[in-house]
Design a protein around this motif. Structure first.
Motif, short mmCIF file in Angstrom:
data_model
loop_
_atom_site.label_atom_id
_atom_site.label_comp_id
_atom_site.label_asym_id
_atom_site.label_seq_id
_atom_site.Cartn_x
_atom_site.Cartn_y
_atom_site.Cartn_z
N MET A 1 -78.78 41.13 -8.39
CA MET A 1 -78.89 41.05 -6.94
C MET A 1 -77.83 40.10 -6.40
N SER A 2 -77.13 40.52 -5.39
CA SER A 2 -76.14 39.66 -4.74
C SER A 2 -76.86 38.52 -4.04
N LYS A 3 -76.27 37.34 -4.09
CA LYS A 3 -76.84 36.19 -3.41
C LYS A 3 -76.72 36.32 -1.90
N PHE A 4 -75.91 37.22 -1.43
CA PHE A 4 -75.62 37.29 0.00
C PHE A 4 -76.37 38.42 0.72
N LYS A 5 -77.48 38.87 0.17
CA LYS A 5 -78.26 39.93 0.80
C LYS A 5 -79.31 39.35 1.75
N TYR A 6 -78.87 38.45 2.60
CA TYR A 6 -79.77 37.82 3.54
C TYR A 6 -79.43 38.24 4.96
N GLN A 7 -80.46 38.29 5.81
CA GLN A 7 -80.25 38.61 7.22
C GLN A 7 -79.45 37.50 7.89
N MET A 8 -78.58 37.90 8.77
CA MET A 8 -77.86 36.94 9.61
C MET A 8 -78.11 37.37 11.05
N LEU A 9 -78.80 36.53 11.79
CA LEU A 9 -79.13 36.81 13.18
C LEU A 9 -78.08 36.15 14.07
N ILE A 10 -77.45 36.96 14.91
CA ILE A 10 -76.44 36.43 15.84
C ILE A 10 -76.90 36.81 17.24
N GLN A 11 -77.06 35.80 18.08
CA GLN A 11 -77.45 36.10 19.45
C GLN A 11 -76.78 35.15 20.42
N TRP A 12 -76.49 35.67 21.61
CA TRP A 12 -75.83 34.90 22.65
C TRP A 12 -76.79 33.89 23.23
N SER A 13 -76.29 32.69 23.54
CA SER A 13 -77.08 31.66 24.21
C SER A 13 -76.38 31.27 25.50
N ASP A 14 -77.01 31.57 26.63
CA ASP A 14 -76.46 31.14 27.92
C ASP A 14 -76.44 29.62 28.01
N GLU A 15 -77.48 29.00 27.47
CA GLU A 15 -77.59 27.54 27.53
C GLU A 15 -76.44 26.86 26.78
N ASP A 16 -76.09 27.40 25.62
CA ASP A 16 -75.02 26.81 24.80
C ASP A 16 -73.65 27.44 25.06
N ASN A 17 -73.64 28.56 25.78
CA ASN A 17 -72.41 29.29 26.10
C ASN A 17 -71.64 29.69 24.83
N CYS A 18 -72.40 30.17 23.83
CA CYS A 18 -71.79 30.63 22.58
C CYS A 18 -72.79 31.51 21.84
N PHE A 19 -72.32 32.11 20.75
CA PHE A 19 -73.19 32.90 19.89
C PHE A 19 -73.80 31.96 18.85
N LEU A 20 -75.12 31.99 18.70
CA LEU A 20 -75.81 31.18 17.71
C LEU A 20 -76.10 32.06 16.49
N VAL A 21 -76.03 31.45 15.31
CA VAL A 21 -76.21 32.17 14.06
C VAL A 21 -77.36 31.54 13.28
#
Length: 72
Positions: free
Chosen positions: A1-21
């Motif tokens: 199993m690859s170590k990198f088979k994990y979910q990565m959630l990326i969503q925009w934050s108006d409060e931070d004015n950037c994409f949070l991961v």
């Protein structure tokens, strides 16, 4: 199993004015890095995931089981 088979959630934050991961399969803080663009968030997320896995391995802590999508 690859170590990198994990979910990565990326969503925009108006409060931070950037994409949070975040990585939902890992307990702790909901977001671990960010990016001003979606592309930089993806790159920063990949680096953060690699560092997170290395930290788990360095302490001997078992990696969490990745969430797997089952499609018929």
């Amino acid at each position: 199993m690859s170590k990198f088979k994990y979910q990565m959630l990326i969503q925009w934050s108006d409060e931070d004015n950037c994409f949070l991961v975040g990585f939902p399969d890992f307990p702790g803080q909901p977001f671990r890095t960010h990016g001003d663009t979606y592309e930089s968030a993806v790159a920063n997320g990949a680096e953060a995931l690699e560092s997170l896995i290395m930290a788990y391995e360095a302490t001997g802590e078992a990696l969490p089981k990745p969430t797997v999508l089952m499609v018929a």
